[in-house]
Design a protein around this motif. Structure first.
Motif, PDB file in Angstrom:
ATOM      1  N   UNK A  62      40.642 -20.715  43.007  1.00 41.33           N
ATOM      2  CA  UNK A  62      41.275 -21.931  43.531  1.00 41.33           C
ATOM      3  C   UNK A  62      41.676 -21.467  45.108  1.00 41.33           C
ATOM      4  N   UNK A  63      41.743 -22.155  46.122  1.00 35.29           N
ATOM      5  CA  UNK A  63      42.277 -21.608  47.342  1.00 35.29           C
ATOM      6  C   UNK A  63      43.747 -21.654  47.709  1.00 35.29           C
ATOM      7  N   UNK A  64      44.218 -21.000  46.651  1.00 39.46           N
ATOM      8  CA  UNK A  64      45.746 -20.703  46.492  1.00 39.46           C
ATOM      9  C   UNK A  64      46.153 -19.268  45.752  1.00 39.46           C
ATOM     10  N   UNK A  65      47.224 -18.581  46.335  1.00 42.99           N
ATOM     11  CA  UNK A  65      47.670 -17.316  45.556  1.00 42.99           C
ATOM     12  C   UNK A  65      49.116 -17.356  45.810  1.00 42.99           C
ATOM     13  N   UNK A  66      49.649 -16.557  44.970  1.00 47.63           N
ATOM     14  CA  UNK A  66      51.001 -16.103  44.888  1.00 47.63           C
ATOM     15  C   UNK A  66      51.146 -14.707  45.294  1.00 47.63           C
ATOM     16  N   UNK A  67      52.298 -14.432  46.306  1.00 42.75           N
ATOM     17  CA  UNK A  67      52.623 -13.367  46.978  1.00 42.75           C
ATOM     18  C   UNK A  67      53.462 -12.391  46.032  1.00 42.75           C
ATOM     19  N   UNK A  68      53.533 -11.268  46.360  1.00 44.29           N
ATOM     20  CA  UNK A  68      54.305 -10.381  45.212  1.00 44.29           C
ATOM     21  C   UNK A  68      55.746 -10.811  44.898  1.00 44.29           C
ATOM     22  N   UNK A  69      56.297 -11.514  46.295  1.00 42.40           N
ATOM     23  CA  UNK A  69      57.649 -12.115  46.170  1.00 42.40           C
ATOM     24  C   UNK A  69      57.855 -13.229  45.370  1.00 42.40           C
ATOM     25  N   UNK A  70      56.661 -14.153  45.056  1.00 39.55           N
ATOM     26  CA  UNK A  70      56.826 -15.387  44.320  1.00 39.55           C
ATOM     27  C   UNK A  70      56.356 -16.487  45.261  1.00 39.55           C
ATOM     28  N   UNK A  71      56.120 -16.325  46.444  1.00 41.35           N
ATOM     29  CA  UNK A  71      55.696 -17.064  47.399  1.00 41.35           C
ATOM     30  C   UNK A  71      54.430 -17.891  47.099  1.00 41.35           C
ATOM     31  N   UNK A  72      54.260 -19.106  46.899  1.00 40.62           N
ATOM     32  CA  UNK A  72      52.963 -19.894  46.599  1.00 40.62           C
ATOM     33  C   UNK A  72      52.648 -20.363  48.100  1.00 40.62           C
ATOM     34  N   UNK A  73      51.123 -20.164  48.006  1.00 37.14           N
ATOM     35  CA  UNK A  73      50.565 -20.510  49.255  1.00 37.14           C
ATOM     36  C   UNK A  73      49.239 -21.074  49.186  1.00 37.14           C
ATOM     37  N   UNK A  74      48.699 -22.239  49.722  1.00 35.95           N
ATOM     38  CA  UNK A  74      47.473 -22.768  49.282  1.00 35.95           C
ATOM     39  C   UNK A  74      46.804 -23.736  50.478  1.00 35.95           C
ATOM     40  N   UNK A  75      45.795 -24.012  50.520  1.00 36.57           N
ATOM     41  CA  UNK A  75      45.083 -24.915  51.664  1.00 36.57           C
ATOM     42  C   UNK A  75      44.449 -26.061  50.782  1.00 36.57           C
ATOM     43  N   UNK A  76      44.881 -27.359  50.973  1.00 39.23           N
ATOM     44  CA  UNK A  76      44.567 -28.401  50.207  1.00 39.23           C
ATOM     45  C   UNK A  76      44.277 -29.555  51.127  1.00 39.23           C
ATOM     46  N   UNK A  77      43.302 -30.280  50.711  1.00 33.82           N
ATOM     47  CA  UNK A  77      42.664 -31.401  51.356  1.00 33.82           C
ATOM     48  C   UNK A  77      43.032 -32.618  50.696  1.00 33.82           C
ATOM     49  N   UNK A  78      43.743 -33.744  51.422  1.00 30.78           N
ATOM     50  CA  UNK A  78      44.117 -34.975  50.682  1.00 30.78           C
ATOM     51  C   UNK A  78      43.315 -36.228  51.445  1.00 30.78           C
TER      52      UNK A  78
END
Length: 665
Positions: A62-78
């Motif tokens: 998926x176009x998403x990942x979690x950084x070691x500190x727990x931050x979630x980041x993604x690229x989404x299309x709506x």
């Protein structure tokens, strides 16, 4: 670490759509983290990624990942839709989405476009990955070209030409944090690695369902995939920097279409679903070390339940190994096991060979069934309003409901499947009323797009009575059908359906002169018409799933299907006020449902032989056109020329209770 970008990559801007698509506002703050050696990396549809505390997780692919500190980041299309009169416009926005630990989600617009925009450059996110020092990398398709973004800004253009058909992409990092991009082509299914600008190399050909990429700490890159032609799990390995790919068959037939993997410092471990026969299926573990398959053993072997579906295996940050899979597919029952370390996970072994008959792949089967049913066929041609069409035709069709008796025989040998069905009405005189129908089919496993192909045909005659103002006459309606069906591993069906039949049909002609917005009735008639229907359809049949995967089932019987296409109507030429008509083209629609109860069981003591009883109510509707009403008014811009509109809509409804009694082996 990541190399600094080359001179800023600027997409060519003469095209306004691309300039709009690559407009990036603001910057995402870089997550601070101590630089450290990248751990073994994996990416795929069932790879589980976790943060350092194993508190947050996301499935890979998926176009998403979690950084070691727990931050979630993604690229989404709506995408949203807006209707303007008769036109529907779709508006799409690509967002960068970010959620810090314990914080609120924020979004930032990366690009906007619409379906009405000339030169629009849509964004399609594919994969994403955090680097150890907190940079967010993502792979997106922008207007048919593949890009690598860094912190949501164009960083490296991967392909130059537009129109690259990418269905999925994977992004992994090596020990130097260098990104490696793999993708699967939409039509061929080939998995390829991006080598340079418009330079790719094929890794595995003809891939369907699951495929994943793993990079171990020793520098070996492993691509695992389901070979749709050979129908087994394959692995392709290469040492980073050398990229000399070797390919190995990792498991036997019907294995790996669902799998998951994790990488360690010196190996990649794959948890893979396998199917030998209805009494032998489960999960295997394949270990790839040093660029080759080192070991394969059975993790779990199931006899009475269809389990092992949707496997997910992951190595937690503290070294534990987590395994999840569906133990009973019909009950959607998921089991989770956690092992203290990798050796404990690998030590879990089931008996692969028991010396019994179910050790071998079952390459043949046989089934017979009796198919009694009570069936009614209602045929109607809608009449327009008398005020709109004074010459409307009151046509009625009478096909007597009857008890039909059918018998079927189906045999499978290797990849081939053959079947024959005969149906006969049980009436005093079936040659005056009722139906006689002969059907047959031939199937080939994994022939097209990794899916099973089944081609069926039927021919028969329906006999009844037709009445209109000219009196009554016997009606004989020959019907011929052809269907090309593709079945996925989950037994979802889709394909092309054709039907030809002949019978008397009313038709109505309306005309609007130049300058007129209203249509007027011109004439009507009845003609012996030949109808050719062609539809694209999709559906699901529970019995298709059960006969392959389950040994025992009692519950609701479901068979659903819907289709849409075109109907071509042809009849001898007629003239109405100087306007000749000899046929038309119309919309073809269909819907089919079978709801009932099913009892199905195979007996282990009889080496898989068993039987089934299914009964309930079924109905099928086929429509050619919707109504024969007067045509709606024309728009002013269309009223400048003379126009005619012809309709010959008719509907068919088959329905009644059904019963099937069968034996399978």
């Amino acid at each position: 670490m990541l190399r600094p970008p080359r001179p800023p990559v600027r997409p060519p801007s003469p095209r306004p759509g691309l300039a709009l698509a690559l407009t990036v506002a603001g910057a995402v703050p870089v997550i601070s983290a101590a630089a450290e050696a990248a751990p073994p990396m994996v990416d795929g549809p069932r790879t589980l990624r976790l943060d350092a505390r194993a508190e947050r997780s996301v499935l890979g692919g998926t176009p998403a990942d979690i950084a070691p500190d727990g931050t979630f980041e993604a690229v989404r299309v709506v995408t949203t839709a807006q209707t303007y009169g008769k036109i529907t416009v779709y508006f799409s926005t690509c967002y960068a989405e970010r959620t810090p630990p314990g914080g609120q989600t924020t979004q930032r617009v990366l690009a906007r476009w619409s379906s009405a925009q000339i030169g629009a450059m849509p964004w399609t996110p594919h994969a994403a990955r955090f680097t150890p020092d907190g940079h967010f990398l993502s792979v997106v398709s922008i207007g048919g070209t593949l890009w690598l973004l860094k912190d949501h800004r164009p960083y490296r253009r991967l392909t130059q030409k537009t129109g690259l058909a990418v269905s999925e992409a994977r992004l992994v990092l090596d020990a130097d944090d260098e990104p490696h991009v793999f993708f699967r082509r939409s039509l061929s299914g080939d998995v390829e690695r991006v080598v340079g600008l418009d330079r790719v190399e094929t890794v595995v050909e003809g891939v369907d369902y699951d495929w994943s990429v793993g990079v171990d700490g020793a520098g070996f890159v492993t691509v695992t995939a389901y070979d749709a032609t050979a129908r087994h799990l394959v692995v392709a390995t290469a040492r980073r920097g050398e990229w000399q790919w070797t390919r190995d068959v990792a498991d036997t037939r019907e294995s790996g279409w669902q799998h998951s993997l994790f990488a360690t410092e010196d190996a990649v471990h794959v948890l893979s679903y396998y199917y030998r026969n209805a009494f032998n299926r489960g999960l295997n573990v394949v270990t790839v070390r040093g660029g080759a398959v080192e070991d394969r053993h059975t993790y779990i072997r199931l006899r009475d339940e269809n389990g092992g579906w949707s496997p997910v295996v992951a190595r937690l940050p503290d070294g534990r190994v987590r395994v999840a899979h569906r133990l009973r597919e019909q009950a959607e029952e998921t089991v989770v096991e956690v092992f203290p370390d990798v050796p404990a996970f690998l030590a879990r072994r089931a008996e692969a060979l028991t010396g019994a008959w179910e050790d071998d792949y079952r390459a043949w089967s046989l089934s017979v069934a009796a198919l009694p049913r009570w069936r009614s066929w209602t045929f109607s041609a809608p009449r327009p309003d008398r005020n709109d069409a004074p010459g409307r035709i009151d046509a009625t069709y009478d096909f007597e409901p009857a008890l039909e008796m059918g018998a079927s025989l189906e045999g499978r040998l290797g990849d081939w499947d053959l079947g024959l069905i005969y149906t006969q009405s049980l009436l005093d005189d079936p040659y005056a009323h009722g139906v006689q129908l002969v059907s047959g089919f031939i199937g080939v496993d994994q022939l097209l797009f990794g899916q099973d192909l089944k081609v069926s045909t039927s021919y028969g005659t329906y006999r009844g009575t037709y009445r209109d103002a000219n009196g009554e006459r016997d009606l004989s309606t020959p019907v011929a059908e052809v269907e090309v069906r593709l079945l996925t591993q989950r037994r979802l069906a889709w394909g092309l359906y054709g039907r030809r039949y002949r019978l008397p049909l009313p038709h109505y002609l309306y005309r609007a002169e130049a300058g007129d917005t209203e249509y007027t009735f011109l004439g009507a008639g009845t003609a012996d018409t030949t109808v050719h229907r062609f539809e694209l359809f999709g559906g699901y049949s529970r019995i298709d799933y059960l006969t392959k995967y389950e040994n025992s089932f009692h519950g609701f019987d479901v068979d659903l299907r819907g289709g849409v296409g075109l109907a071509f109507l042809d009849w001898p030429r007629r003239r109405y006020a100087g306007t000749p008509v000899d046929g038309m083209l119309d919309l073809a629609l269909s819907a089919q449902a079978r709801l009932g109860y099913l009892v199905y069981h195979r007996f282990y003591a009889l080496q898989g032989a068993g039987g089934f009883v299914r009964g309930g109510y079924e109905g099928a509707w086929l429509g050619s056109g919707l109504t024969n009403d007067l045509s709606p008014p024309r728009d002013l811009e269309d009223a400048g020329a003379r126009d005619t509109d012809l309709s010959a809509a008719h509907h068919q409804l088959f329905h009644g209770p059904y019963l099937s009694l069968g034996l399978v082996y």
